[in-house]
Design a protein around this motif. Structure first.
Motif, PDB file in Angstrom:
ATOM      1  N   GLN A 167       7.058  13.293   0.691  1.00  0.00           N
ATOM      2  CA  GLN A 167       6.515  11.946   0.879  1.00  0.00           C
ATOM      3  C   GLN A 167       5.043  11.870   0.469  1.00  0.00           C
ATOM      4  N   LEU A 168       4.266  12.876   0.831  1.00  0.00           N
ATOM      5  CA  LEU A 168       2.846  12.886   0.446  1.00  0.00           C
ATOM      6  C   LEU A 168       2.691  12.985  -1.069  1.00  0.00           C
ATOM      7  N   GLU A 169       3.522  13.779  -1.701  1.00  0.00           N
ATOM      8  CA  GLU A 169       3.454  13.918  -3.165  1.00  0.00           C
ATOM      9  C   GLU A 169       3.797  12.595  -3.842  1.00  0.00           C
ATOM     10  N   ILE A 170       4.806  11.889  -3.339  1.00  0.00           N
ATOM     11  CA  ILE A 170       5.173  10.579  -3.902  1.00  0.00           C
ATOM     12  C   ILE A 170       4.024   9.595  -3.727  1.00  0.00           C
ATOM     13  N   GLY A 171       3.431   9.601  -2.530  1.00  0.00           N
ATOM     14  CA  GLY A 171       2.322   8.684  -2.262  1.00  0.00           C
ATOM     15  C   GLY A 171       1.129   8.925  -3.153  1.00  0.00           C
ATOM     16  N   LEU A 172       0.789  10.198  -3.380  1.00  0.00           N
ATOM     17  CA  LEU A 172      -0.375  10.508  -4.231  1.00  0.00           C
ATOM     18  C   LEU A 172      -0.109  10.135  -5.684  1.00  0.00           C
ATOM     19  N   LYS A 179       0.853  -1.191   0.000  1.00  0.00           N
ATOM     20  CA  LYS A 179       0.000   0.000   0.000  1.00  0.00           C
ATOM     21  C   LYS A 179       0.893   1.248   0.000  1.00  0.00           C
ATOM     22  N   ARG A 180       1.234   1.729  -1.187  1.00  0.00           N
ATOM     23  CA  ARG A 180       2.249   2.766  -1.309  1.00  0.00           C
ATOM     24  C   ARG A 180       1.773   4.138  -0.820  1.00  0.00           C
ATOM     25  N   LEU A 181       0.530   4.498  -1.114  1.00  0.00           N
ATOM     26  CA  LEU A 181       0.029   5.788  -0.640  1.00  0.00           C
ATOM     27  C   LEU A 181       0.083   5.844   0.871  1.00  0.00           C
ATOM     28  N   GLN A 182      -0.414   4.811   1.530  1.00  0.00           N
ATOM     29  CA  GLN A 182      -0.423   4.774   2.985  1.00  0.00           C
ATOM     30  C   GLN A 182       0.994   4.705   3.556  1.00  0.00           C
ATOM     31  N   GLN A 183       1.873   4.010   2.829  1.00  0.00           N
ATOM     32  CA  GLN A 183       3.270   3.936   3.258  1.00  0.00           C
ATOM     33  C   GLN A 183       3.889   5.333   3.330  1.00  0.00           C
ATOM     34  N   HIS A 184       3.718   6.098   2.250  1.00  0.00           N
ATOM     35  CA  HIS A 184       4.332   7.427   2.210  1.00  0.00           C
ATOM     36  C   HIS A 184       3.590   8.426   3.104  1.00  0.00           C
ATOM     37  N   ARG A 185       2.312   8.191   3.318  1.00  0.00           N
ATOM     38  CA  ARG A 185       1.562   9.047   4.243  1.00  0.00           C
ATOM     39  C   ARG A 185       2.121   8.892   5.665  1.00  0.00           C
ATOM     40  N   ASP A 226      -7.758   4.454  -2.178  1.00  0.00           N
ATOM     41  CA  ASP A 226      -9.174   4.630  -2.497  1.00  0.00           C
ATOM     42  C   ASP A 226      -9.533   6.109  -2.356  1.00  0.00           C
ATOM     43  N   TYR A 227     -10.776   6.423  -2.595  1.00  0.00           N
ATOM     44  CA  TYR A 227     -11.201   7.821  -2.598  1.00  0.00           C
ATOM     45  C   TYR A 227     -10.964   8.473  -1.230  1.00  0.00           C
ATOM     46  N   TYR A 228     -11.284   7.763  -0.165  1.00  0.00           N
ATOM     47  CA  TYR A 228     -11.138   8.329   1.177  1.00  0.00           C
ATOM     48  C   TYR A 228      -9.670   8.588   1.490  1.00  0.00           C
ATOM     49  N   ASP A 229      -8.817   7.589   1.244  1.00  0.00           N
ATOM     50  CA  ASP A 229      -7.392   7.736   1.557  1.00  0.00           C
ATOM     51  C   ASP A 229      -6.753   8.838   0.722  1.00  0.00           C
ATOM     52  N   SER A 230      -7.116   8.903  -0.557  1.00  0.00           N
ATOM     53  CA  SER A 230      -6.545   9.937  -1.430  1.00  0.00           C
ATOM     54  C   SER A 230      -6.986  11.331  -0.995  1.00  0.00           C
ATOM     55  N   SER A 231      -8.253  11.460  -0.658  1.00  0.00           N
ATOM     56  CA  SER A 231      -8.764  12.761  -0.218  1.00  0.00           C
ATOM     57  C   SER A 231      -8.098  13.191   1.082  1.00  0.00           C
ATOM     58  N   SER A 232      -7.912  12.240   1.989  1.00  0.00           N
ATOM     59  CA  SER A 232      -7.278  12.543   3.260  1.00  0.00           C
ATOM     60  C   SER A 232      -5.825  12.985   3.056  1.00  0.00           C
ATOM     61  N   ALA A 233      -5.114  12.297   2.165  1.00  0.00           N
ATOM     62  CA  ALA A 233      -3.715  12.642   1.889  1.00  0.00           C
ATOM     63  C   ALA A 233      -3.613  14.004   1.207  1.00  0.00           C
ATOM     64  N   GLU A 234      -4.527  14.285   0.289  1.00  0.00           N
ATOM     65  CA  GLU A 234      -4.522  15.584  -0.397  1.00  0.00           C
ATOM     66  C   GLU A 234      -4.791  16.722   0.591  1.00  0.00           C
ATOM     67  N   SER A 235      -5.713  16.497   1.498  1.00  0.00           N
ATOM     68  CA  SER A 235      -6.013  17.507   2.514  1.00  0.00           C
ATOM     69  C   SER A 235      -4.799  17.755   3.411  1.00  0.00           C
ATOM     70  N   ARG A 236      -4.120  16.664   3.788  1.00  0.00           N
ATOM     71  CA  ARG A 236      -2.931  16.803   4.632  1.00  0.00           C
ATOM     72  C   ARG A 236      -1.815  17.533   3.873  1.00  0.00           C
ATOM     73  N   LEU A 237      -1.664  17.230   2.581  1.00  0.00           N
ATOM     74  CA  LEU A 237      -0.644  17.891   1.771  1.00  0.00           C
ATOM     75  C   LEU A 237      -0.921  19.385   1.671  1.00  0.00           C
ATOM     76  N   LYS A 238      -2.174  19.741   1.472  1.00  0.00           N
ATOM     77  CA  LYS A 238      -2.558  21.148   1.381  1.00  0.00           C
ATOM     78  C   LYS A 238      -2.246  21.870   2.695  1.00  0.00           C
ATOM     79  N   GLU A 239      -2.529  21.205   3.803  1.00  0.00           N
ATOM     80  CA  GLU A 239      -2.269  21.787   5.127  1.00  0.00           C
ATOM     81  C   GLU A 239      -0.772  22.032   5.344  1.00  0.00           C
ATOM     82  N   LEU A 240       0.047  21.051   4.972  1.00  0.00           N
ATOM     83  CA  LEU A 240       1.491  21.186   5.173  1.00  0.00           C
ATOM     84  C   LEU A 240       2.099  22.225   4.237  1.00  0.00           C
ATOM     85  N   LYS A 241       1.601  22.316   3.028  1.00  0.00           N
ATOM     86  CA  LYS A 241       2.095  23.336   2.102  1.00  0.00           C
ATOM     87  C   LYS A 241       1.756  24.739   2.606  1.00  0.00           C
ATOM     88  N   HIS A 242       0.595  24.870   3.216  1.00  0.00           N
ATOM     89  CA  HIS A 242       0.217  26.152   3.799  1.00  0.00           C
ATOM     90  C   HIS A 242       1.172  26.512   4.940  1.00  0.00           C
TER      91      HIS A 242
END
Length: 478
Positions: free
Chosen positions: A443-448, A419-425, A454-470
Motif C-alpha cells: 500500500q505504501l509503495e502504491i501511494g508513493l 488524496k491518493r498517497l494519504q489514502q494508501h498510507r 507534498d514533501y512532508y507527506d512523501s518523506s513521512s511515507a518513505e520513512s514508514r516504508l523503510k521501517e516496515l521493510k526493515h
C-alpha cells in the motif's frame, strides 16, 4: 440458564492447527525446563496465540463490548501491585459460561458469562480472579515446569494452554492421545493457584470498589449447576473446579469486609441487553421487551427500552424504532451506548438530515466513544462529506487509539478528497493492524507512486516504508 451449549470455535482452531503448527510458528522461549520464562517471552507467546484468536470468527468484533471489558478489567488490574503486562481483555462469541487467561496479560470473556452474571460485581469477580492468575504468573510457572521431552512443540503447548482454559472437551477431541492428556493435566491450575487467585481477586474487587461478596455468591451458583448438570456444567466450573472448600474460604475472607451495596453501571445493563438481543430472533426479542415494558417486569427501564429499540432495529421496523427514541433518550439521559443506538436508527431512516444533526450533538457529548465516532464517520461518507469524516477519524486516532476500522475510514475519506498517497498510507496502517505486513508495504509503495503528496507527506511515507521493510527483513531472517 447456566447450562449452555459450547461454541465450536476451539475445535475448529485446534483441528486446523494442531497437526500443522511447528515451533517456528511461535517465539523461541529457550529451555523453559531450566528457568522461569521472562515476562517478555510470556507476552510474545500470548501475542502468538492471540493472532490465531483474532482471525477466528468467534472473536467478538463489537467495539462497545470490548471497550467495556477493558474499562472494567483495567479498573481491577490497576489495583495490582505488579503490573508487568499491558492487560488486554477481549470477548468470545460463545454462550458457555467461561473466562480464561492467556500468557502475557490477555484475558478472554465468553458472552455467556456476561449474560449469566446477575450483577456487575459478579462479572468483576471472575475478571479479578483471572487477573490474579496473570499477575501471579501462574501460567508462566506451569509452562516453565514442563520438561521439553513431554511436549512435541511449543505450538502444541500454546494450543493446550488455550484449550485447557476454555473448552477442555473440544480440545480433547481435537488433540486426542496421551501427549495432549499429559499436557492438559499439567496445565490445570493447582489448588494453591486457585486459592491464591481467589485471595487476590477478593482484594482487587474490594480495592476497585465492587462488592466482594459477589464472588462467593457467583461461585456458589456455578457449584450448584455443576452438581445438577455434571458433565454439562458450566465450562468455568470445570476449568476452575468450584469446591465447597473454595467457596467457604472465599466467604470467610469477605465476612471481614464492610458491607457495600454497589449498583450496576448503565454500561453493564445496556451491553447485557445488547447481547440478549443478538442471541435471540428479532421477533422473539421484540416480544420479550414489549412484555417487560407493558407489565413493568424489569430491573432497569433504561435497559428494557434499549432492548425494545434494538429489537425493532433488528426486525427492520424503522418507523416504530424512531417513534420509541424519545422514551429511550428520556431514561438513558444521552448515555454513549444509547446515543450510538439512536444514531444507527436515525441513519437507517429516511431522515438523513435529522441523523446528521443528532450525530453532531452526540459527538460533542462523546468524542471518544469509538462505536459512535465510527458510525458517524460512515454516515458522513454516505452523505459525501469526506472532509468532515476525515476530521473525526484523525482526531480519535491522535489520542493513541490503534483501530483498523478508523484507518480504513480515514483511507475512504482521503479517497473521497482525491488524496491518493494519504489514502494508501492510511490503508497500510489498517493492513498492519490486521497482521498483513506485506500488504502494508504494498500500500505504501502504491501511494508513493501516485506522486500527489507534498514533501512532508512523501518523506513521512518513505520513512514508514523503510521501517516496515526493515521489520519484514528481520522476520524473514528468523
Amino acid at each position: 440458564s447456566i447450562m449452555t451449549l459450547r461454541f465450536p470455535f476451539l475445535a475448529i482452531l485446534l483441528a486446523s492447527s494442531a497437526l500443522s503448527w511447528s515451533a517456528d510458528n511461535l517465539p523461541d522461549l529457550g529451555d523453559v525446563s531450566e528457568t522461569a520464562i521472562s515476562a517478555q517471552q510470556e507476552r510474545r507467546l500470548g501475542e502468538s496465540i492471540m493472532q490465531q484468536i483474532r482471525g477466528n470468527r468467534a472473536y467478538l468484533d463489537d467495539l462497545e463490548v470490548v471497550e467495556y471489558l477493558n474499562a472494567l478489567g483495567h479498573r481491577l488490574a490497576f489495583q495490582s501491585q505488579d503490573l508487568r503486562f499491558a492487560f488486554e481483555f477481549f470477548g468470545i462469541d460463545d454462550p458457555s459460561v467461561n473466562a480464561f487467561a492467556l500468557p502475557g496479560g490477555f484475558i478472554g470473556v465468553h458472552t455467556g458469562l456476561l449474560l449469566t452474571a446477575e450483577s456487575e460485581s459478579e462479572l468483576a469477580s471472575v475478571l479479578g480472579h483471572e487477573v490474579a492468575h496473570v499477575s501471579q504468573r501462574h501460567l508462566a510457572r506451569l509452562i516453565a515446569a514442563q520438561q521439553k521431552s513431554q511436549v512435541a512443540s511449543i505450538a502444541a503447548l500454546a494450543l493446550a494452554i488455550l484449550a485447557a482454559r476454555s473448552s477442555p472437551d473440544l480440545a480433547q477431541a481435537a488433540m486426542a492421545g496421551a501427549q495432549y492428556a499429559s499436557i492438559q493435566t499439567q496445565l490445570n491450575f493447582t489448588r494453591d493457584h486457585e486459592r491464591e487467585a481467589d485471595r487476590i481477586g477478593v482484594q482487587l474487587l474490594e480495592q476497585a470498589g465492587f462488592d466482594a461478596r459477589a464472588m462467593p455468591v457467583f461461585f456458589e451458583r456455578l457449584q450448584r449447576a455443576t452438581r445438577v448438570y455434571d458433565s454439562n456444567a458450566p465450562s468455568y466450573a470445570r476449568t476452575h473446579p468450584v469446591t465447597y472448600e473454595r467457596i467457604a474460604d472465599i466467604q470467610n475472607r469477605v465476612e471481614a469486609l464492610p458491607y457495600r451495596q454497589v449498583p450496576d453501571s448503565l454500561d453493564f445493563l445496556l451491553l447485557r441487553t445488547k447481547l440478549q438481543v443478538r442471541q435471540m430472533r428479532a421477533q422473539e426479542a421484540l416480544a420479550y421487551f414489549e412484555s417487560q415494558l407493558k407489565e413493568k417486569r424489569f430491573t432497569s427501564e433504561a435497559a428494557a427500552r434499549y432492548g425494545l429499540v434494538a429489537s425493532l432495529l433488528e426486525a427492520k421496523k424503522t418507523a416504530r424504532a424512531v417513534a420509541e427514541l424519545p422514551s429511550l433518550l428520556d431514561v438513558t439521559k444521552h448515555h454513549a451506548i444509547a446515543d450510538t443506538l439512536v444514531g444507527q436508527v436515525l441513519a437507517g431512516s429516511a431522515d438523513a438530515q435529522g441523523a446528521s444533526a443528532f450525530y453532531e450533538r452526540a459527538y460533542e457529548r462523546h468524542p471518544r466513544h469509538r462505536a459512535l465516532v465510527t458510525d458517524y464517520a460512515r454516515h458522513l461518507l454516505a452523505q459525501k462529506r469526506p472532509a468532515e469524516a476525515l476530521k473525526l477519524t484523525t482526531a480519535l486516532l491522535a489520542t493513541g487509539v490503534n483501530d483498523g476500522r478508523l484507518y480504513e475510514l480515514q483511507a475512504q475519506s482521503y479517497a473521497g478528497l482525491g488524496k491518493r498517497l494519504q489514502q494508501h498510507r492510511a490503508q497500510a496502517e489498517a493492513y498492519l493492524i490486521k497482521g498483513s505486513l506485506p500488504g502494508a508495504i504494498e500500500q505504501l509503495e502504491i501511494g508513493l507512486r501516485a506522486g500527489d503528496g507534498d514533501y512532508y507527506d512523501s518523506s513521512s511515507a518513505e520513512s514508514r516504508l523503510k521501517e516496515l521493510k526493515h521489520q519484514d527483513a528481520e522476520l524473514r531472517r528468523k
